[in-house]
Scaffold this motif. Structure first.
Motif, PDB file in Angstrom:
ATOM      1  N   ILE A 231       0.878  -1.180   0.000  1.00 35.30           N
ATOM      2  CA  ILE A 231       0.000   0.000   0.000  1.00 35.30           C
ATOM      3  C   ILE A 231       0.914   1.228   0.000  1.00 35.30           C
ATOM      4  CG2 ILE A 231      -1.737   1.264   1.352  1.00 35.30           C
ATOM      5  CD1 ILE A 231      -2.152  -1.646   2.733  1.00 35.30           C
ATOM      6  N   VAL A 232       0.731   2.093  -0.968  1.00 31.50           N
ATOM      7  CA  VAL A 232       1.633   3.248  -1.076  1.00 31.50           C
ATOM      8  C   VAL A 232       0.838   4.535  -1.228  1.00 31.50           C
ATOM      9  CG1 VAL A 232       3.671   2.093  -1.988  1.00 31.50           C
ATOM     10  CG2 VAL A 232       1.894   2.770  -3.552  1.00 31.50           C
ATOM     11  N   TYR A 233       1.485   5.646  -0.938  1.00 31.16           N
ATOM     12  CA  TYR A 233       0.776   6.918  -1.088  1.00 31.16           C
ATOM     13  C   TYR A 233       1.717   8.054  -1.462  1.00 31.16           C
ATOM     14  CZ  TYR A 233       2.472   7.581   3.698  1.00 31.16           C
ATOM     15  OH  TYR A 233       3.270   7.688   4.805  1.00 31.16           O
ATOM     16  N   LYS A 234       1.153   8.998  -2.189  1.00 30.96           N
ATOM     17  CA  LYS A 234       1.885  10.196  -2.604  1.00 30.96           C
ATOM     18  C   LYS A 234       1.102  11.407  -2.121  1.00 30.96           C
ATOM     19  CE  LYS A 234       2.926   9.867  -7.236  1.00 30.96           C
ATOM     20  NZ  LYS A 234       3.639   9.982  -8.500  1.00 30.96           N
ATOM     21  N   GLU A 235       1.681  12.124  -1.165  1.00 37.77           N
ATOM     22  CA  GLU A 235       0.959  13.259  -0.570  1.00 37.77           C
ATOM     23  C   GLU A 235       1.089  14.527  -1.401  1.00 37.77           C
ATOM     24  OE1 GLU A 235       2.051  13.564   3.839  1.00 37.77           O
ATOM     25  OE2 GLU A 235       3.553  12.232   2.978  1.00 37.77           O
ATOM     26  N   ASP A 236       0.362  15.555  -0.953  1.00 34.26           N
ATOM     27  CA  ASP A 236       0.482  16.904  -1.511  1.00 34.26           C
ATOM     28  C   ASP A 236       0.265  16.980  -3.013  1.00 34.26           C
ATOM     29  OD1 ASP A 236       0.949  17.760   1.062  1.00 34.26           O
ATOM     30  OD2 ASP A 236       3.129  17.525   0.870  1.00 34.26           O
ATOM     31  N   GLN A 237      -0.753  16.295  -3.458  1.00 32.21           N
ATOM     32  CA  GLN A 237      -1.118  16.365  -4.875  1.00 32.21           C
ATOM     33  C   GLN A 237      -2.191  17.443  -5.048  1.00 32.21           C
ATOM     34  OE1 GLN A 237       0.592  14.091  -7.026  1.00 32.21           O
ATOM     35  NE2 GLN A 237       1.656  13.897  -5.071  1.00 32.21           N
ATOM     36  N   VAL A 238      -2.330  17.898  -6.260  1.00 27.83           N
ATOM     37  CA  VAL A 238      -3.344  18.908  -6.569  1.00 27.83           C
ATOM     38  C   VAL A 238      -4.341  18.300  -7.545  1.00 27.83           C
ATOM     39  CG1 VAL A 238      -3.708  21.163  -7.663  1.00 27.83           C
ATOM     40  CG2 VAL A 238      -1.727  20.801  -6.176  1.00 27.83           C
ATOM     41  N   LEU A 239      -5.623  18.471  -7.230  1.00 27.60           N
ATOM     42  CA  LEU A 239      -6.686  17.956  -8.107  1.00 27.60           C
ATOM     43  C   LEU A 239      -7.212  19.111  -8.966  1.00 27.60           C
ATOM     44  CD1 LEU A 239      -8.942  15.910  -8.950  1.00 27.60           C
ATOM     45  CD2 LEU A 239     -10.169  16.601  -6.888  1.00 27.60           C
ATOM     46  N   ILE A 240      -7.276  18.871 -10.248  1.00 28.70           N
ATOM     47  CA  ILE A 240      -7.791  19.903 -11.158  1.00 28.70           C
ATOM     48  C   ILE A 240      -9.020  19.335 -11.863  1.00 28.70           C
ATOM     49  CG2 ILE A 240      -7.251  21.381 -13.147  1.00 28.70           C
ATOM     50  CD1 ILE A 240      -4.219  20.812 -12.338  1.00 28.70           C
TER      51      ILE A 240
ATOM     52  N   GLN B 279      -8.164  21.900  -6.306  1.00 27.38           N
ATOM     53  CA  GLN B 279      -8.217  21.524  -4.881  1.00 27.38           C
ATOM     54  C   GLN B 279      -6.853  20.997  -4.451  1.00 27.38           C
ATOM     55  OE1 GLN B 279     -11.392  18.723  -4.038  1.00 27.38           O
ATOM     56  NE2 GLN B 279     -12.780  19.818  -5.407  1.00 27.38           N
ATOM     57  N   LYS B 280      -6.365  21.523  -3.339  1.00 26.77           N
ATOM     58  CA  LYS B 280      -5.028  21.115  -2.878  1.00 26.77           C
ATOM     59  C   LYS B 280      -5.102  20.087  -1.748  1.00 26.77           C
ATOM     60  CE  LYS B 280      -2.592  25.111  -4.353  1.00 26.77           C
ATOM     61  NZ  LYS B 280      -2.011  26.370  -3.969  1.00 26.77           N
ATOM     62  N   ASP B 281      -3.915  19.698  -1.248  1.00 28.93           N
ATOM     63  CA  ASP B 281      -3.791  18.781  -0.101  1.00 28.93           C
ATOM     64  C   ASP B 281      -4.472  17.438  -0.345  1.00 28.93           C
ATOM     65  OD1 ASP B 281      -2.378  20.740   1.304  1.00 28.93           O
ATOM     66  OD2 ASP B 281      -4.249  21.681   1.951  1.00 28.93           O
ATOM     67  N   LYS B 282      -4.273  16.931  -1.532  1.00 27.70           N
ATOM     68  CA  LYS B 282      -4.831  15.610  -1.867  1.00 27.70           C
ATOM     69  C   LYS B 282      -3.709  14.572  -1.820  1.00 27.70           C
ATOM     70  CE  LYS B 282      -8.818  17.268  -2.617  1.00 27.70           C
ATOM     71  NZ  LYS B 282      -9.914  16.939  -1.739  1.00 27.70           N
ATOM     72  N   CYS B 283      -4.105  13.329  -1.799  1.00 28.98           N
ATOM     73  CA  CYS B 283      -3.115  12.242  -1.736  1.00 28.98           C
ATOM     74  C   CYS B 283      -3.539  11.114  -2.672  1.00 28.98           C
ATOM     75  CB  CYS B 283      -3.051  11.747  -0.298  1.00 28.98           C
ATOM     76  SG  CYS B 283      -2.173  10.195  -0.134  1.00 28.98           S
ATOM     77  N   ILE B 284      -2.592  10.631  -3.471  1.00 26.08           N
ATOM     78  CA  ILE B 284      -2.889   9.455  -4.296  1.00 26.08           C
ATOM     79  C   ILE B 284      -2.544   8.229  -3.465  1.00 26.08           C
ATOM     80  CG2 ILE B 284      -2.285   8.134  -6.363  1.00 26.08           C
ATOM     81  CD1 ILE B 284      -1.552  10.683  -7.754  1.00 26.08           C
TER      82      ILE B 284
END
Ligand code: ADP
Ligand code: ASP
Ligand code: MG
Length: 453
Positions: free
Chosen positions: A308-317, A384-389
């Protein structure tokens, strides 16, 4: 022959360095061959160098630069002193760094090219210290060498350079006169065709190790870390995470791409090219089996998900356009706008009248000018900011029914709502978007679902 790469924490203190030396000695004893050693900068040094370069350009006070320089020098002296090695080993490089920071201070500007020049000192210094330690232990053939003096040539994309395709042959050629030595090579850095120092992206020493391994056609690329291998989830978040014995190249590439900090995302590329096994091993517990990464996937029906992995601080457009309904070339125009702004897209999902995309670009000015261009094409653009994949990865997924349902149910039961869902055609990952603040809840729920704790 093997490549042995030691990360920042593994060379982060005199004790840790001595452990690395013991591992090298064990390897020489067992195989009768000298490994190629690749090192990172001592832990925290790259951060300090980046900070010093920034301060040099921004601060009006010369004392600030001297203070930053002193912290960097002391970090290296502390390690040299602890290893009972002379400080003179570092002095020439430190003097050059001091002059460079003063130069940046006078012109009040730091470019990506200069950031690379400054950060290169981390690996240039740690490799010298490592080789001196080995010589002091009786390995008189130990020698530090900068990657760029060993044929490592990159493009000129400073701070994220890529090796030129000719690099593999030029490394093999450059190695010949050094074949009898115990070489300690700098990770992370190279030079472009103009002779300027480049770096290949943060945590790039894993990638350097794989490039040297492929170029010299070694039997195994070992990356020695402060964790017992690639684990079911980041152990700093999930205390019950456990090491994985085997992974396929494809699984390892996916999990590195989707944020598992443990491996640089490009590491697998050279290894796959020459089918060289990559082993992730624990410097502080060398007897542990670690993780072996090869072509073949290991399928255990009990554990269809490996990680299980995650990438923080993504931006959703979110881009909404009624015009996109049946409109030819809409996507091409949309992507062209992202390309023009040099914004890399990670995830993408579409509906009839909207497209949702994610990127890791958080730069306000860049996002503003992107939005400005997107509104020409769309009726509504929302950022939208502060998203995580979040991603679950495993080749076992191809053979298992109902995995998506298990994944979504587990996340939903932790009270987290999923925002974008995508599954690649290769069917070895399921990715979705959550808020940064929901990472712990979602990861705990998924870990409990797939690994029982
Ligand atoms: P290096 O020693 O090469 O610099 P890193 O510190 O970059 O190694 O990578 C190891 C770190 O990666 C660990 O401290 C751990 O917190 C983090 N990490 C994130 N995801 C994973 C994972 N799935 N397995 C192991 N470690 C992980
Ligand atoms: N020293 C570099 C960094 O901290 C490269 C590496 O450690 O792999 O990013
Ligand atoms: Mg690292």
């Amino acid at each position: 022959m093997k490549v042995m790469k030691f990360g920042g924490t593994s060379v982060g203190s005199p004790d840790a360095m001595n452990r690395c030396a013991e591992l090298v000695e064990r390897e020489i004893k067992l195989s009768g061959k000298n490994p190629i050693i690749v090192v990172s900068a001592h832990s925290k040094v790259t951060d300090k160098l980046l900070d010093a370069a920034k301060k040099a350009a921004r601060s009006s006070c010369e004392a600030d630069i001297d203070a930053a320089m002193e912290t960097i020098a002391n970090r290296h002296y502390e390690i040299l002193d602890g290893l009972k090695l002379p400080r003179s080993i570092a002095e020439k490089n430190l003097a050059e760094l001091r002059d460079l920071l003063r130069g940046i201070h006078y012109v009040k500007e730091v470019t990506p090219r200069l950031y690379d020049y400054v950060t290169s000192f981390g690996e240039r210094l740690s490799s010298k210290c490592f080789a001196a330690m080995l010589r002091a232990r009786g390995h008189t053939n130990a020698e530090a060498i900068n990657a760029y003096d060993m044929g490592f040539v990159t493009d000129s994309k400073f701070m994220n350079a890529r090796p030129l395709p000719t690099t593999y042959d030029s490394i093999a050629e450059a190695y010949k006169p050094h074949a009898s030595k115990l070489l300690v090579v700098t990770g992370f850095i190279g030079k472009d065709k103009n002779g300027d120092i480049t770096t290949i992206g943060r945590s790039g020493s894993d990638f350097s190790a794989a490039i040297f391994g492929a170029a010299l056609k070694v039997d195994e690329i070992q990356v020695w870390k402060d964790v017992p291998g690639v684990m079911t989830c980041d152990p700093s978040l999930i205390k019950t995470a456990r090491p994985l014995a085997r992974l396929s190249f494809e699984e390892a590439s996916e999990l590195a791409y989707y944020g598992a900090e443990v491996l640089h995302p490009s590491t697998m590329v050279p290894a796959v090219m020459r089918e060289i096994p990559v082993r992730v091993l624990h410097t502080f517990n060398p007897e542990a089996p670690g993780t072996t990464i090869t072509t073949k996937a290991e399928i255990d029906p009990k554990y269809p998900i490996k990680c299980i992995v995650y990438k923080e601080d993504q931006v959703l457009i979110n881009v909404r356009s009624e015009r996109m309904l049946g409109m030819e070339g809409f996507m091409a125009r949309l992507f062209a706008i992202f390309e023009r702004h040099h914004i890399v897209i990670d995830m993408i999902t579409t509906s009839e009248v909207s497209v949702s995309l994610t990127t890791n670009t958080t730069d306000e000015a860049k996002l503003k000018s992107l939005t400005h261009d997107l509104v020409d094409l769309a009726s509504k653009v929302e950022i939208q900011k502060d998203k995580c994949i979040l991603a679950v990865v495993g080749e076992g997924m191809k053979h298992s029914v109902g995995l998506a349902a298990r994944t979504f149910k587990a996340v939903a039961s932790s009270g987290v709502s999923l925002q974008m869902i995508s599954q690649g055609a290769s069917e070895i990952n399921i990715t979705f978007l959550v808020n940064n603040s929901e990472i712990p809840a979602a990861c705990h729920a998924l870990h409990a679902e797939f690994f029982g704790a």
